[in-house]
Design a protein around this motif. Structure first.
Motif, PDB file in Angstrom:
ATOM      1  N   LYS A   1     -27.529  90.938  24.007  1.00 18.54           N
ATOM      2  CA  LYS A   1     -28.194  89.906  23.211  1.00 18.54           C
ATOM      3  C   LYS A   1     -27.866  88.516  23.725  1.00 18.54           C
ATOM      4  O   LYS A   1     -28.727  87.624  23.751  1.00 18.54           O
ATOM      5  CB  LYS A   1     -27.779  90.043  21.745  1.00 18.54           C
ATOM      6  N   ARG A   2     -26.616  88.321  24.152  1.00 15.82           N
ATOM      7  CA  ARG A   2     -26.200  87.022  24.673  1.00 15.82           C
ATOM      8  C   ARG A   2     -26.976  86.681  25.948  1.00 15.82           C
ATOM      9  O   ARG A   2     -27.412  85.547  26.145  1.00 15.82           O
ATOM     10  CB  ARG A   2     -24.700  87.034  24.937  1.00 15.82           C
ATOM     11  N   ALA A   3     -27.168  87.659  26.825  1.00 19.03           N
ATOM     12  CA  ALA A   3     -27.917  87.426  28.057  1.00 19.03           C
ATOM     13  C   ALA A   3     -29.380  87.116  27.764  1.00 19.03           C
ATOM     14  O   ALA A   3     -29.991  86.254  28.404  1.00 19.03           O
ATOM     15  CB  ALA A   3     -27.801  88.638  28.975  1.00 19.03           C
ATOM     16  N   GLN A   4     -29.960  87.800  26.778  1.00 18.09           N
ATOM     17  CA  GLN A   4     -31.353  87.527  26.410  1.00 18.09           C
ATOM     18  C   GLN A   4     -31.507  86.119  25.834  1.00 18.09           C
ATOM     19  O   GLN A   4     -32.463  85.398  26.154  1.00 18.09           O
ATOM     20  CB  GLN A   4     -31.834  88.571  25.402  1.00 18.09           C
ATOM     21  N   THR A   5     -30.566  85.732  24.983  1.00 17.11           N
ATOM     22  CA  THR A   5     -30.614  84.379  24.419  1.00 17.11           C
ATOM     23  C   THR A   5     -30.453  83.334  25.513  1.00 17.11           C
ATOM     24  O   THR A   5     -31.131  82.294  25.500  1.00 17.11           O
ATOM     25  CB  THR A   5     -29.509  84.216  23.367  1.00 17.11           C
ATOM     26  N   ALA A   6     -29.558  83.585  26.462  1.00 13.31           N
ATOM     27  CA  ALA A   6     -29.364  82.641  27.562  1.00 13.31           C
ATOM     28  C   ALA A   6     -30.628  82.527  28.406  1.00 13.31           C
ATOM     29  O   ALA A   6     -30.984  81.427  28.856  1.00 13.31           O
ATOM     30  CB  ALA A   6     -28.183  83.082  28.423  1.00 13.31           C
ATOM     31  N   ALA A   7     -31.323  83.649  28.640  1.00 14.29           N
ATOM     32  CA  ALA A   7     -32.573  83.593  29.405  1.00 14.29           C
ATOM     33  C   ALA A   7     -33.625  82.762  28.674  1.00 14.29           C
ATOM     34  O   ALA A   7     -34.360  81.981  29.297  1.00 14.29           O
ATOM     35  CB  ALA A   7     -33.087  85.010  29.654  1.00 14.29           C
ATOM     36  N   ALA A   8     -33.691  82.905  27.341  1.00  9.99           N
ATOM     37  CA  ALA A   8     -34.635  82.085  26.567  1.00  9.99           C
ATOM     38  C   ALA A   8     -34.254  80.612  26.608  1.00  9.99           C
ATOM     39  O   ALA A   8     -35.121  79.735  26.729  1.00  9.99           O
ATOM     40  CB  ALA A   8     -34.676  82.587  25.125  1.00  9.99           C
ATOM     41  N   ASP A   9     -32.939  80.317  26.518  1.00  8.73           N
ATOM     42  CA  ASP A   9     -32.489  78.920  26.611  1.00  8.73           C
ATOM     43  C   ASP A   9     -32.835  78.328  27.969  1.00  8.73           C
ATOM     44  O   ASP A   9     -33.274  77.174  28.064  1.00  8.73           O
ATOM     45  CB  ASP A   9     -30.980  78.844  26.373  1.00  8.73           C
ATOM     46  N   LEU A  10     -32.641  79.119  29.026  1.00 13.31           N
ATOM     47  CA  LEU A  10     -32.957  78.628  30.369  1.00 13.31           C
ATOM     48  C   LEU A  10     -34.446  78.365  30.517  1.00 13.31           C
ATOM     49  O   LEU A  10     -34.851  77.357  31.119  1.00 13.31           O
ATOM     50  CB  LEU A  10     -32.484  79.652  31.408  1.00 13.31           C
ATOM     51  N   ALA A  11     -35.280  79.259  29.994  1.00 10.69           N
ATOM     52  CA  ALA A  11     -36.725  79.056  30.090  1.00 10.69           C
ATOM     53  C   ALA A  11     -37.158  77.791  29.349  1.00 10.69           C
ATOM     54  O   ALA A  11     -37.971  77.004  29.862  1.00 10.69           O
ATOM     55  CB  ALA A  11     -37.452  80.279  29.534  1.00 10.69           C
ATOM     56  N   GLU A  12     -36.622  77.580  28.156  1.00  7.00           N
ATOM     57  CA  GLU A  12     -36.974  76.381  27.401  1.00  7.00           C
ATOM     58  C   GLU A  12     -36.455  75.125  28.085  1.00  7.00           C
ATOM     59  O   GLU A  12     -37.159  74.100  28.146  1.00  7.00           O
ATOM     60  CB  GLU A  12     -36.390  76.484  25.984  1.00  7.00           C
ATOM     61  N   LEU A  13     -35.242  75.200  28.629  1.00  9.16           N
ATOM     62  CA  LEU A  13     -34.671  74.056  29.333  1.00  9.16           C
ATOM     63  C   LEU A  13     -35.506  73.724  30.574  1.00  9.16           C
ATOM     64  O   LEU A  13     -35.780  72.545  30.850  1.00  9.16           O
ATOM     65  CB  LEU A  13     -33.229  74.371  29.728  1.00  9.16           C
TER      66      LEU A  13
ATOM     67  N   GLN B   1     -24.551  87.107  32.344  1.00  5.46           N
ATOM     68  CA  GLN B   1     -24.941  88.476  32.662  1.00  5.46           C
ATOM     69  C   GLN B   1     -23.795  89.302  33.238  1.00  5.46           C
ATOM     70  O   GLN B   1     -24.008  90.451  33.636  1.00  5.46           O
ATOM     71  CB  GLN B   1     -26.113  88.447  33.657  1.00  5.46           C
ATOM     72  N   SER B   2     -22.607  88.741  33.291  1.00  4.39           N
ATOM     73  CA  SER B   2     -21.450  89.477  33.811  1.00  4.39           C
ATOM     74  C   SER B   2     -21.125  90.657  32.907  1.00  4.39           C
ATOM     75  O   SER B   2     -21.090  90.526  31.675  1.00  4.39           O
ATOM     76  CB  SER B   2     -20.238  88.544  33.917  1.00  4.39           C
ATOM     77  N   ALA B   3     -20.907  91.816  33.500  1.00  3.13           N
ATOM     78  CA  ALA B   3     -20.573  93.016  32.725  1.00  3.13           C
ATOM     79  C   ALA B   3     -19.136  92.941  32.230  1.00  3.13           C
ATOM     80  O   ALA B   3     -18.266  92.382  32.907  1.00  3.13           O
ATOM     81  CB  ALA B   3     -20.772  94.261  33.582  1.00  3.13           C
TER      82      ALA B   3
END
Length: 453
Positions: free
Chosen positions: A430-442, A297-299
């Motif tokens: 998009k990268r931050a959204q994908t990472a949030a989904a990966d974290l939720a699944e993990l 999430q780093s700008a």
């Protein structure tokens, strides 16, 4: 007694059944192995073993329990053990001491289903209680325990789960400018997202493989090759049995609890052991995954200084920095137009030719035959001078064309790099959204834990 124990272990490892009526082992006063062997024989044959169990336990309860638990697992009859035996056999597990061979053998057998769901749950609870990541261990640390562990390093769990990570990950937006991917401000979110995706993939692999059952379907530790017990594939349980019986050789060094967990998490390890290790290390792995998700999430930075054609140019979202770009253009012009000086040799040859023509015209009145050679020589000198001057002019035009092309290329590179940074910024969301989904699944996978069956 030792010969009988050797034959019994080999028989159990090869087929798991007793052939014929084995003789009762004579009692050796003060030694636990004789009544333990008799108790094992009675248990496998479904007979009353209480008297033999009592004698063996009085002499060495821990070794008796460990021997019976492992021997019944080798025989594929781990369901015959009593719950109290397992606790006695396992003993105390601490993070400041190496895991014993007996504990690791029970750990391996339970993970492979030798004791059914109850045995696997028992091992999970033992490992959880000893792990510094467990709530019980955390409460002990907060109470001022002298064995308070050092803060856990999530990076070592990431290195165990995903050891072959690339040092630099180039996102699609920076394909044309891979040098931009080396900037820490731009590389950190991309690398974190890629590592989180690999971590999720590895955890999915472990939890999916954890559903695999034993090859014969009943949790038996099978020796498919029917080789002697000394070469049995399930090395650790049988090696411990042989050492307990007195003919297995010295024990080798063992690793710590975390050392075994890290080894079990590495790619290529037994999937059932990996599932247990993943459950025990879940708090540390979840902590590492959350750090990776935050890093994505780093700008993007406000400006980047990039080398274009060997010149440092500051790039901003609105375009190249005017001052740095103008300085780069000046250096391109200065380096593209070398200081050649004026073409004095050409001028000198032209002047010499003109002088020779004048001298020849004046001398023709006194010596006419010298006029023609002098005129020819004057023409040659003038031609050579004119050639040198034309060559210098071609070099100057070439220098000017080269500088122009370099300036155009510099402008195109700067504009392309700015557009790449714009595309990188669009990818960041998009990268931050994908990472949030990966974290939720993990997190869901870690919370579910290994299957007990």
């Amino acid at each position: 007694m030792h010969r009988h124990a050797e034959a019994l272990l080999a028989n159990l490892a090869a087929g798991g059944v007793l052939t014929g009526t084995p003789p009762e082992v004579p009692d050796v006063p003060g030694h636990w192995l004789s009544p333990a062997l008799n108790a094992l024989t009675a248990l496998i044959r479904g007979e009353d073993a209480l008297e033999h169990l009592g004698h063996a336990a009085q002499r060495d309860a821990q070794k008796t329990a460990l021997f019976l638990c492992l021997a019944l697992a080798v025989a594929g009859q781990g369901d015959r053990i009593h719950a109290s035996w397992f606790g006695t056999a396992f003993g105390e597990l601490r993070t400041d001491r190496p895991v014993t061979h007996g504990q690791r053998a029970l750990w391996l057998a339970a993970a492979r289903g030798a004791y059914g769901p109850a045995g696997k749950i028992f091992v999970l609870r033992k490992l959880d209680a000893a792990s510094p990541r467990s709530p019980a261990a955390g409460a002990s640390a907060s109470a001022g325990s002298p064995d308070t562990p050092e803060p856990d390093d999530p990076g070592r769990w990431l290195r165990a789960l995903t050891p072959d990570e690339p040092s630099i990950v180039v996102p699609p937006s920076l394909t044309d400018f891979p040098e931009l991917a080396e900037f820490p401000e731009l590389a950190r979110p991309v690398h974190a997202a890629a590592q989180l995706a690999r971590l999720r993939s590895r955890c999915v692999e472990i939890t999916s493989a954890g559903e695999i059952r034993e090859r014969d379907g009943d949790g038996k530790l099978v020796n498919l090759s029917r080789t002697p017990a000394t070469a049995w594939a399930e090395e650790e349980p049988l090696a411990v049995l042989r050492r307990l019986a007195g003919f297995g050789g010295p024990e080798g060094p063992m690793s710590s609890l975390d050392g075994h967990l890290l080894a079990d998490l590495r790619p290529g390890s037994d999937p059932r052991l990996a599932a247990i290790a993943l459950h025990v290390a879940a708090p540390s792995i979840r902590n590492a995954a959350e750090r990776l998700a935050r890093a994505t999430q780093s700008a993007p930075p406000d400006s980047v200084t990039l080398s274009l054609l060997g010149h440092q140019v500051v790039l901003r979202p609105e375009g190249p920095d005017p001052a740095s770009f103008a300085a780069a253009e000046e250096r391109v012009v200065a380096e593209g137009v070398p200081a050649r000086g004026r073409p004095w040799p050409g001028y000198a040859l032209l002047a010499l030719g003109a002088i020779l023509v004048v001298v020849a015209s004046l001398a023709s009145a006194f010596f006419a035959p010298a006029t023609i050679p002098a005129a020819v020589l004057a023409a040659v000198l003038a031609g050579a001078g004119a050639h040198l001057i034309r060559q210098r002019r071609r070099q100057e035009r070439a220098d000017a064309e080269y500088v122009t092309s370099q300036l155009v290329e510099l402008r195109e590179l700067a504009e392309g790099a700015v557009w790449a940074l714009h595309e990188y910024a669009r990818e960041a969301d998009k990268r931050a959204q994908t990472a949030a989904a990966d974290l939720a699944e993990l997190t869901r996978l870690l919370r579910r834990g290994p299957r007990a069956g």
